[in-house]
Design a protein around this motif. Structure first.
Motif, short mmCIF file in Angstrom:
data_model
loop_
_atom_site.label_atom_id
_atom_site.label_comp_id
_atom_site.label_asym_id
_atom_site.label_seq_id
_atom_site.Cartn_x
_atom_site.Cartn_y
_atom_site.Cartn_z
N LEU A 1 0.81 -1.21 0.00
CA LEU A 1 0.00 0.00 0.00
C LEU A 1 0.84 1.27 0.00
O LEU A 1 0.41 2.29 -0.52
N VAL A 2 2.04 1.21 0.56
CA VAL A 2 2.87 2.41 0.71
C VAL A 2 3.79 2.63 -0.49
O VAL A 2 3.99 3.76 -0.92
N MET A 3 4.35 1.58 -1.05
CA MET A 3 5.38 1.74 -2.08
C MET A 3 4.90 2.38 -3.38
O MET A 3 5.57 3.27 -3.88
N PRO A 4 3.78 1.98 -3.97
CA PRO A 4 3.39 2.61 -5.24
C PRO A 4 3.21 4.13 -5.16
O PRO A 4 3.78 4.85 -5.97
N PRO A 5 2.48 4.66 -4.16
CA PRO A 5 2.39 6.13 -4.09
C PRO A 5 3.76 6.77 -3.82
O PRO A 5 4.04 7.85 -4.34
#
Length: 60
Positions: A33-37
């Motif tokens: 959930l954190v890495m793509p943004p």
């Protein structure tokens, strides 16, 4: 095989049906959930920095 784009959403809904998964799976969900943004944020900052450097150097 199911599409990858739904994996994080399924992991968010899974505790409602099956209970909390193993700690490793919870950590993996946080990374998904954190890495793509974060990647998009960093890529945008990098592009702005390179554009600013070209303006300063006078290159087009």
């Amino acid at each position: 095989m199911r599409p990858r784009r739904c994996r994080a959403a399924r992991r968010l809904l899974s505790p409602a049906v099956h209970g909390w998964p193993h700690g490793f799976r919870v950590g993996l969900l946080a990374v998904e959930l954190v890495m793509p943004p974060l990647y998009f944020l960093l890529a945008d900052a990098d592009e702005r920095a390179h554009a600013q450097a070209k303006i300063i150097k006078g290159a087009e």
